[in-house]
Design a protein around this motif. Structure first.
Motif, PDB file in Angstrom:
ATOM      1  N   MET A   2      37.231 126.320  -0.635  1.00 12.90           N
ATOM      2  CA  MET A   2      36.427 125.513   0.279  1.00 12.90           C
ATOM      3  C   MET A   2      35.496 124.586  -0.499  1.00 12.90           C
ATOM      4  SD  MET A   2      35.549 124.342   3.088  1.00 12.90           S
ATOM      5  CE  MET A   2      36.605 125.183   4.232  1.00 12.90           C
ATOM      6  N   GLY A   3      34.898 125.138  -1.560  1.00 12.02           N
ATOM      7  CA  GLY A   3      34.033 124.305  -2.392  1.00 12.02           C
ATOM      8  C   GLY A   3      34.794 123.096  -2.916  1.00 12.02           C
ATOM      9  N   ALA A   4      36.040 123.304  -3.326  1.00  8.47           N
ATOM     10  CA  ALA A   4      36.836 122.200  -3.857  1.00  8.47           C
ATOM     11  C   ALA A   4      37.139 121.178  -2.772  1.00  8.47           C
ATOM     12  CB  ALA A   4      38.137 122.743  -4.453  1.00  8.47           C
ATOM     13  N   ARG A   5      37.454 121.666  -1.582  1.00  3.84           N
ATOM     14  CA  ARG A   5      37.758 120.723  -0.488  1.00  3.84           C
ATOM     15  C   ARG A   5      36.544 119.855  -0.192  1.00  3.84           C
ATOM     16  NH1 ARG A   5      40.279 122.992   4.775  1.00  3.84           N
ATOM     17  NH2 ARG A   5      40.752 120.802   5.001  1.00  3.84           N
ATOM     18  N   LEU A   6      35.360 120.467  -0.263  1.00  2.00           N
ATOM     19  CA  LEU A   6      34.143 119.705   0.039  1.00  2.00           C
ATOM     20  C   LEU A   6      33.865 118.641  -1.010  1.00  2.00           C
ATOM     21  CD1 LEU A   6      31.822 122.517   1.378  1.00  2.00           C
ATOM     22  CD2 LEU A   6      32.785 120.624   2.649  1.00  2.00           C
ATOM     23  N   GLN A   7      34.480 118.752  -2.189  1.00  2.00           N
ATOM     24  CA  GLN A   7      34.342 117.684  -3.181  1.00  2.00           C
ATOM     25  C   GLN A   7      35.503 116.703  -3.066  1.00  2.00           C
ATOM     26  OE1 GLN A   7      31.436 118.242  -4.256  1.00  2.00           O
ATOM     27  NE2 GLN A   7      31.643 120.305  -3.440  1.00  2.00           N
ATOM     28  N   GLY A   8      36.323 116.883  -2.033  1.00  2.00           N
ATOM     29  CA  GLY A   8      37.431 115.955  -1.838  1.00  2.00           C
ATOM     30  C   GLY A   8      38.651 116.291  -2.678  1.00  2.00           C
ATOM     31  N   ILE A   9      38.705 117.521  -3.225  1.00  2.00           N
ATOM     32  CA  ILE A   9      39.890 117.932  -3.972  1.00  2.00           C
ATOM     33  C   ILE A   9      40.815 118.609  -2.972  1.00  2.00           C
ATOM     34  CG2 ILE A   9      40.760 119.323  -5.876  1.00  2.00           C
ATOM     35  CD1 ILE A   9      37.764 119.300  -6.871  1.00  2.00           C
ATOM     36  N   SER A  10      41.869 117.919  -2.601  1.00  2.00           N
ATOM     37  CA  SER A  10      42.680 118.475  -1.532  1.00  2.00           C
ATOM     38  C   SER A  10      43.581 119.572  -2.075  1.00  2.00           C
ATOM     39  CB  SER A  10      43.481 117.359  -0.881  1.00  2.00           C
ATOM     40  OG  SER A  10      44.843 117.569  -1.036  1.00  2.00           O
ATOM     41  N   PRO A  11      43.710 120.685  -1.337  1.00  2.00           N
ATOM     42  CA  PRO A  11      44.580 121.766  -1.804  1.00  2.00           C
ATOM     43  C   PRO A  11      46.039 121.321  -1.868  1.00  2.00           C
ATOM     44  CG  PRO A  11      43.557 122.312   0.317  1.00  2.00           C
ATOM     45  CD  PRO A  11      43.004 121.014  -0.098  1.00  2.00           C
TER      46      PRO A  11
END
Lengths: 345, 253
Positions: free
Chosen positions: A233-242
């Protein structure tokens, strides 16, 4: 056993171990980023080896049809989604690029006299053919299941493995194949003759492992993949898409898998179904690393290669049993020491 | 991005979110003008976190979200981040086994991907804003204290240079002195022209720094108005501020 036999076995063990280490690292990488245990990794190994072999026999590898088919399905899905929502010019360009890529690769494969071009070109073509299959497989089979529990992902992964073995039989036939070594010279080290292919395998593996390490420690893209593994989730919030992370790791896994296949094809005869046992040994290495630690996984995988080589000498009938029995004490030790349960957040 | 422009940066209309059959938000309307600090207060379970998650695209929602001149209907998180929306979630969601510096750099991932190389400058600005993070830049994020983690979470969100920064309970679990520091930073950020949407339990402090406020109750907007008016509204005082909680005022001073 005398010194000479020991060095020969050690040489074999190290060669296999280097390959297992590469595979262990990619299994670990895919698992930490996407929670998928990539069982079909072994099929990338055989695809790589058999494609190389087909080229050297002057045949056009039939794997091109698999690439074309997958790209077509992928693009059809993309177009369908575009029509359902709205048409995005950039995405359309991407679709055209993907189709163009597949067509160019197929045109090259059909028009070059494959057995005569230099080996480096054969290797490049093989990689260009196989690596894109990785991300497409992620997109078609795993992306729709991104939030599914790890068990579902594992089952899909097994299904994919079985399918890919079947596809391998269909495309390459049941015959085994071996390729020419990268170079013919041998080296003398004291009393021992070193095969040049052994050196190639070890050097390329070390190079790839170091390159992976640098990519993950130093570049922001590598860090982004690690971040996805640490906190989705932290990564998604930085715009790093799974999705991006999944495709990138699958591309890397396909690359490492097929590169391993190309590396060992001159040493062992590979059949359409040989990949599984090879990747399973990489998996043992990954388990020794607890599916978290990269260095321990790599060391574990080299140890697996060594034990395998020496058990051929003492008890060759039992070599697989010895290798896979090795996993049990590690599982027990791991489960007694680990406190973190399950992967769900 | 000056305070003079009175454009609506965020415009949420008729937003519904349901957890299964239970409706958590029933028709929320909310607007935020560029350069303003808007706060959403309300009791536990009023749907404050749900509101932020829905705007960010973490939760599926019905209704329209108009952000920075574009309409988004049930968008995904990455798209919104790319358009300049940042969220500091309640759980912080830090990359605990990576260094403080890596955490911050990853905040600029979208900018890096677009080829914007000026993120190192933003990094320096953030170190200036939070000198503590500079001291600990090589330390793993998991080893930080609660206040430092909150600073890191805010700093990481700032790295993407968001047009709108949304913060979920930034003072949760922090000592009063740290809370004060964090609230001071919001005032700083706002004066730099960053728009902020702040969800807070600490109502008095939030009303003190905000321009406009919404009071959420049972998934609906119960009251809204300029923050200074709401802070003196007898109903709000009775329900959220309480006469005895004067000490909270100190937190925002």
């Amino acid at each position: 056993m005398n010194f000479q036999i020991a060095t020969l076995l050690g040489q074999d063990g190290l060669t296999n171990g280097a390959i297992y280490a590469l595979l262990a690292l990619s299994i670990l990488l895919v698992f930490t980023v996407t929670r998928i245990l990539l069982i079909p990794l072994g099929e990338f190994v055989t695809f790589g080896a058999l494609t190389m072999a087909a080229m050297q026999m002057g045949k056009t590898p039939k794997l091109e049809w698999l690439l074309l088919g997958l790209v077509l399905i992928d693009c059809a899905l993309d177009v369908y989604q575009q029509i359902k929502r709205h048409i995005d010019r950039n995405k359309m360009k991407m679709i055209a690029l993907k189709l163009g890529y597949a067509v160019i690769i197929i045109a090259l494969l059909n028009n070059l006299s494959l057995s005569e071009i230099p080996m480096i070109a054969q290797i490049a073509l093989t990689l260009c053919l196989i690596v894109p299959i990785g991300p497409i497989i992620y997109r078609l089979f795993f992306q729709p299941l991104a939030d599914a529990p790890a068990l579902v992902l594992l089952i899909v992964s097994i299904a994919l493995h079985v399918t890919m073995v079947g596809v391998g039989l269909l495309l390459f036939g049941p015959e085994g194949a071996r390729t020419q070594p990268f170079s013919d010279t041998g080296f003398r080290l004291g009393a021992v003759m070193l095969k040049s292919q052994t050196l190639w395998v070890i050097l390329v593996s070390i190079f790839l492992i170091v390159a992976l390490f640098i990519a993950f420690e130093r570049t922001l893209y590598g860090k982004a993949l690690r971040a996805t593994a640490v906190n989705r989730m932290g990564a998604r919030l930085q715009g790093i898409s799974p999705i991006f992370a999944g495709k990138a790791t699958f591309a890397l896994a396909a690359f490492i898998g097929s590169a391993s296949g190309i590396l060992i094809a001159p040493i062992t005869t590979l059949y359409y179904d040989s990949g599984f046992i090879i990747s399973l040994k990489g998996f043992v290495g990954a388990i020794i690393g607890g599916l978290v630690s990269y260095p321990i996984a790599a060391i574990g995988a080299v140890a697996v290669g060594m034990i395998e080589a020496f058990s051929i000498f003492w008890a060759s009938n039992y070599k697989e049993i010895i290798v896979f029995t090795l996993i049990i004490p590690f599982l027990i030790w791991r489960s007694m020491n680990s406190h973190n349960v399950e992967d769900d957040e | 991005m000056t305070q003079a422009t009175e454009k609506n940066l965020l415009d949420v209309s008729d937003l519904h979110v349901a957890y299964g059959k239970v409706e958590a938000l029933t028709g929320i309307d909310l607007t935020l003008k560029e350069g303003k600090l808007v706060t959403v207060i309300g009791p536990n379970g009023a749907g404050k976190t749900t509101l932020l998650s829905a705007i960010m695209g973490i939760l599926p929602s019905k209704g329209t979200i108009h952000f920075n001149g574009q309409d988004f209907i049930c968008p995904n998180v990455e798209t919104l981040v790319g358009h300049g929306l940042g969220l500091v979630p309640e759980k912080r969601e830090l990359f605990s086994t990576m260094t403080v510096q890596d955490n911050l750099l990853l905040g600029a991932f979208q900018r890096y991907r677009r080829g914007d190389k000026s993120y190192n400058q933003t990094l320096n600005e953030i170190y200036e804003l939070f000198p503590r993070l500079w001291e600990r830049r090589q330390q793993q994020a998991g080893t930080l204290s609660g206040g430092e983690r909150q600073m890191l979470a805010i700093g990481r969100a700032m790295m993407s240079k968001p047009k709108l920064l949304m913060l979920d309970e930034p003072s949760l679990g922090l000592a009063p002195l740290i809370t004060r520091e964090i609230f001071r930073i919001f005032t700083d950020l706002r004066s730099q022209g960053v728009s902020i949407l702040l969800v807070e339990q600490n109502a008095r402090a939030a009303l003190k720094v905000a321009d406009y406020a919404y009071v959420l109750e049972g998934g609906q907007v119960a009251m809204q108005g300029p923050a200074s008016e709401l802070a003196n509204d007898p109903k709000v005082i009775e329900a959220y501020l309480g006469l005895a909680s004067k000490h909270q005022e100190l937190l925002s001073s």
